[in-house]
Design an enzyme around this catalytic site. Structure first.
Site, mmCIF file in Angstrom:
data_model
loop_
_atom_site.group_PDB
_atom_site.id
_atom_site.type_symbol
_atom_site.label_atom_id
_atom_site.label_comp_id
_atom_site.label_asym_id
_atom_site.label_seq_id
_atom_site.Cartn_x
_atom_site.Cartn_y
_atom_site.Cartn_z
ATOM 1 N N GLY A 14 45.440 42.728 28.418
ATOM 2 C CA GLY A 14 44.136 43.147 29.004
ATOM 3 C C GLY A 14 42.774 42.382 28.595
ATOM 4 O O GLY A 14 41.729 43.108 29.101
ATOM 5 N N SER A 15 42.950 41.016 28.132
ATOM 6 C CA SER A 15 41.622 40.647 27.739
ATOM 7 C C SER A 15 40.712 40.223 28.730
ATOM 8 O O SER A 15 39.536 40.179 28.919
ATOM 9 C CB SER A 15 41.979 39.487 26.542
ATOM 10 O OG SER A 15 42.247 38.410 27.245
ATOM 11 N N ASN A 16 41.418 39.726 29.942
ATOM 12 C CA ASN A 16 40.690 39.326 31.058
ATOM 13 C C ASN A 16 40.015 40.542 31.916
ATOM 14 O O ASN A 16 38.779 40.551 32.080
ATOM 15 C CB ASN A 16 41.505 38.610 32.009
ATOM 16 C CG ASN A 16 41.436 37.059 31.682
ATOM 17 O OD1 ASN A 16 40.567 36.351 32.024
ATOM 18 N ND2 ASN A 16 42.754 36.756 31.156
ATOM 19 N N LEU A 92 52.440 40.455 35.967
ATOM 20 C CA LEU A 92 53.616 39.597 35.970
ATOM 21 C C LEU A 92 54.643 39.918 37.074
ATOM 22 O O LEU A 92 55.541 39.582 37.121
ATOM 23 C CB LEU A 92 54.321 39.758 34.566
ATOM 24 C CG LEU A 92 53.605 39.122 33.404
ATOM 25 C CD1 LEU A 92 54.279 39.194 32.092
ATOM 26 C CD2 LEU A 92 53.130 37.811 33.470
ATOM 27 N N LYS A 93 54.183 40.680 38.203
ATOM 28 C CA LYS A 93 54.938 41.060 39.076
ATOM 29 C C LYS A 93 54.205 40.451 40.457
ATOM 30 O O LYS A 93 52.975 40.350 40.599
ATOM 31 C CB LYS A 93 54.984 42.521 39.357
ATOM 32 C CG LYS A 93 55.804 43.199 38.492
ATOM 33 C CD LYS A 93 57.129 43.092 38.599
ATOM 34 C CE LYS A 93 58.023 43.428 37.477
ATOM 35 N NZ LYS A 93 59.396 43.211 37.643
ATOM 36 N N ASN A 109 43.745 35.791 41.612
ATOM 37 C CA ASN A 109 44.695 35.978 40.339
ATOM 38 C C ASN A 109 44.176 34.751 39.338
ATOM 39 O O ASN A 109 43.318 33.720 39.758
ATOM 40 C CB ASN A 109 46.120 35.431 40.783
ATOM 41 C CG ASN A 109 46.990 35.322 39.413
ATOM 42 O OD1 ASN A 109 46.958 36.203 38.475
ATOM 43 N ND2 ASN A 109 47.790 34.381 39.445
ATOM 44 N N HIS A 111 45.047 31.916 36.602
ATOM 45 C CA HIS A 111 46.299 31.228 35.897
ATOM 46 C C HIS A 111 45.673 30.190 34.738
ATOM 47 O O HIS A 111 44.590 29.513 35.031
ATOM 48 C CB HIS A 111 46.937 30.437 37.047
ATOM 49 C CG HIS A 111 48.148 29.820 36.576
ATOM 50 N ND1 HIS A 111 49.507 30.392 36.277
ATOM 51 C CD2 HIS A 111 48.471 28.502 36.143
ATOM 52 C CE1 HIS A 111 50.479 29.754 35.881
ATOM 53 N NE2 HIS A 111 49.788 28.635 35.895
ATOM 54 N N ASP A 152 51.369 31.570 42.512
ATOM 55 C CA ASP A 152 50.498 30.758 42.104
ATOM 56 C C ASP A 152 50.130 29.504 43.139
ATOM 57 O O ASP A 152 49.915 28.574 42.902
ATOM 58 C CB ASP A 152 51.060 30.287 40.985
ATOM 59 C CG ASP A 152 51.292 31.105 39.885
ATOM 60 O OD1 ASP A 152 50.314 31.822 39.633
ATOM 61 O OD2 ASP A 152 51.967 30.720 38.672
ATOM 62 N N GLU A 181 38.766 31.484 30.487
ATOM 63 C CA GLU A 181 39.352 32.347 31.371
ATOM 64 C C GLU A 181 38.429 33.493 31.399
ATOM 65 O O GLU A 181 37.805 33.997 32.470
ATOM 66 C CB GLU A 181 40.653 32.919 31.048
ATOM 67 C CG GLU A 181 41.788 32.031 31.320
ATOM 68 C CD GLU A 181 42.976 32.692 31.004
ATOM 69 O OE1 GLU A 181 43.411 33.751 31.488
ATOM 70 O OE2 GLU A 181 43.963 32.058 30.056
#
Ligand code: GRF
Length: 212
Positions: A14-16, A92-93, A109, A111, A152, A181
């Site tokens: 959860g750093s973002n 990741l889903k 999202n 990436h 993506d 990011e």
């Protein structure tokens, strides 16, 4: 455009998510995180949410008899928290078409590479940076993109380059990319908060800031 009322979806540390919270606290992002949703009960992101007094929910398709039941539960949670925008931050889903359609052009999202290179199913976390080094790339970067039905594959909102150094390891490269990011995700969200984003097919145009 109403203020961004965010749901953040995260599967990991959860750093973002934390970078988004910091940007809000610093006044760089005009948004509120209404709920944090994780498909993993032990995700660090859940802990970060709890520390900040943000509702933190462990919701996984595995808890439901069908994809439809899971989607209905998700939509109910999002409506209950009055969410008008979704930020995937290491989630990741794949979101089902039902959710993508309900929040069309309102899901982002992040990436850790320059899409469409090094994206798609299985390209996450260290796999991305390993593949970049394996290929011998001299440059990589970050993509913040709109989420569509394919992994993506949605149109980019921001792409920023990060150099690959000769002696990089996947870890050192990941760390350099992650710093970027943390800058660009709040920036991209702020474009939406300011209603400056126009999606024209695959081209996302960012309108200039109005002169005050
Ligand atoms: C980030 O590298 C992000 O680009 C990718 O997953 C990672 C999540 O990291 N989608 P964190 O959980 O935000 O620290």
């Amino acid at each position: 455009m109403a203020k961004l009322k965010l749901a953040v979806f995260a599967s990991g540390r959860g750093s973002n998510f934390e970078a988004i919270l910091k940007a809000i606290a610093a006044g760089r992002l005009d948004a509120e995180v209404c709920v944090l949703i994780s498909n993993k009960s032990d995700a660090g992101a859940l802990e970060i949410a709890r520390r900040h007094g943000i509702p933190a929910l462990h919701l996984s398709a595995k808890q439901f008899p069908s994809q439809e039941a899971f989607d209905a539960a998700l939509l109910e949670v999002l409506a209950r928290h009055e969410v008008n925008f979704i930020a995937l931050a290491g989630y990741l889903k794949k979101l089902s078409p039902t959710i993508v359609q309900a929040y069309r052009n309102r899901i982002l999202n992040i990436h850790p590479a320059l899409l469409p290179a090094f994206g798609g199913q299985g390209m996450y976390g260290h796999h991305v940076h390993e593949a970049v080094l394996q290929y011998g790339c001299k440059v990589t970067g970050v993509t913040v993109h709109i989420v569509t039905e394919e992994y993506d594959a949605g149109p980019p909102v921001i792409q920023r380059c990060v150099p690959v150094l000769d002696d990089d390891t996947p870890e050192s490269l990941a760390a350099r990319v992650l710093e970027v990011e943390h800058q660009v995700y709040p920036e991209a969200l702020q474009y939406f908060a300011e209603d400056r984003v126009r999606v024209e097919g695959r081209r996302v145009r960012i309108l200039p800031k109005p002169i005050a």
